[in-house]
Write a protein that holds these residues in place. Structure first.
Motif, PDB file in Angstrom:
ATOM      1  N   GLY A  17       0.806  -1.210   0.000  1.00 41.88           N
ATOM      2  CA  GLY A  17       0.000   0.000   0.000  1.00 41.88           C
ATOM      3  C   GLY A  17       0.839   1.260   0.000  1.00 41.88           C
ATOM      4  O   GLY A  17       0.512   2.245  -0.675  1.00 41.88           O
ATOM      5  N   LEU A  76      -7.606   1.220  -6.459  1.00 44.88           N
ATOM      6  CA  LEU A  76      -6.735   1.910  -5.535  1.00 44.88           C
ATOM      7  C   LEU A  76      -6.530   3.363  -5.899  1.00 44.88           C
ATOM      8  O   LEU A  76      -5.605   4.004  -5.412  1.00 44.88           O
ATOM      9  CB  LEU A  76      -5.365   1.220  -5.432  1.00 44.88           C
ATOM     10  N   ASN A 111      -4.928   3.376   0.897  1.00 42.52           N
ATOM     11  CA  ASN A 111      -4.115   2.349   0.249  1.00 42.52           C
ATOM     12  C   ASN A 111      -3.570   1.336   1.251  1.00 42.52           C
ATOM     13  O   ASN A 111      -3.433   0.146   0.933  1.00 42.52           O
ATOM     14  CB  ASN A 111      -2.959   3.001  -0.517  1.00 42.52           C
ATOM     15  N   GLY A 115      -4.437  -2.442   0.889  1.00 44.07           N
ATOM     16  CA  GLY A 115      -3.336  -3.381   0.766  1.00 44.07           C
ATOM     17  C   GLY A 115      -3.408  -4.480   1.808  1.00 44.07           C
ATOM     18  O   GLY A 115      -3.194  -5.658   1.499  1.00 44.07           O
TER      19      GLY A 115
END
Length: 262
Positions: A17, A76, A111, A115
């Motif tokens: 991420g 994302l 993120n 992730g």
């Protein structure tokens, strides 16, 4: 053992991420901001309405245009950088998106959470199939994840910039979810089974949502240049590919280093 596997998956997701946020900063975010300059511009040949704001200002529908579907969300590309002046228009002179966070901080947090979620998903699938990510197969796991979640659904619903036309939100969410599930099942059959019938069934599952067709807008007119939209789609898919490859590789490295020796 399971707890260590889950912790390893979360760590790998946080690393991926963080990497994704850097990749977005370099390529995806600039394209989003550039597209916003076209978003409120009148279409060629269309009369300009009285009181229309300048091209650099943002329309009242700006907040939702970056995420027209769940598919866009899972690419994302977060709304943290969309519509740079939105916070100021809402009275937040600091430009924060919520709870006083900066736009970069919001993107980073989104993120990291995404992730970690994908890392847990990868670890769970590895446990179910008895083939957890390792250094030998980490890239394969990452590539399969990218194909299932991003590339194959993008054949019907490519990543979209603000101002681009799109079909009904609910229809696109349902189609993306079905396409993602069928893609994952199809790739699983192709990758994990050796029988001919499994390979054929997998290919059929991959093709099924595209034979049905993704929801499309009735009007394709857009003030955003098509070349900019194509560049954004390539950048979004490239950065998500890098994210998944990092996630698979780091997951495999952590598993090999800490789990096998435990």
């Amino acid at each position: 053992m399971i707890v260590k596997t889950l912790l390893a998956a979360i760590c790998a997701g946080l690393i991926a991420g963080s990497f994704m946020t850097t990749a977005q900063e370099l390529r995806v975010v600039p394209l989003i901001l550039e597209a916003e300059t076209y978003e409120t511009a009148p279409l060629p040949g269309a009369p300009e309405a009285e009181g229309t704001p300048a091209a650099h200002e943002h329309s009242s529908r700006a907040g939702g245009s970056l995420f027209p579907s769940l598919a866009s969300a899972l690419q994302l590309v977060t709304p943290a950088y969309a519509h740079e002046s939105a916070g100021q228009e809402a009275g937040h002179a600091d430009g924060g998106i919520m709870f006083g966070l900066s736009r970069f901080s919001g993107t980073l947090i989104a993120n990291l959470v995404t992730g970690a979620g994908f890392g847990l998903l990868l670890a769970g699938l590895g446990l179910v199939t008895s083939t957890p990510p390792t250094m030998r197969n980490g890239l394969v796991w990452g590539a399969l994840g990218w194909l299932s979640v991003h590339m194959l659904p993008a054949l019907g619903l490519p990543p979209e910039l603000p101002g681009f036309p799109a079909g009904d939100l609910g229809d696109r969410q349902i189609w993306w979810l079905i396409a993602t599930v069928l893609s994952a099942l199809g790739l699983g059959l192709i990758a994990l089974r050796k029988e001919i019938w499994a390979k054929a069934a997998g290919l059929g599952l991959l093709a099924l949502p595209h034979l049905y067709g993704a929801p499309q807008p009735g009007d394709l007119a857009s003030p955003v240049p098509a070349v900019l939209g194509a560049e954004f789609a390539v950048a979004a898919l490239a950065t998500t590919l890098a994210f998944w490859l990092v996630l698979g590789t780091v997951s495999g490295a952590i598993n090999d280093r800490f789990l096998k020796t435990a």
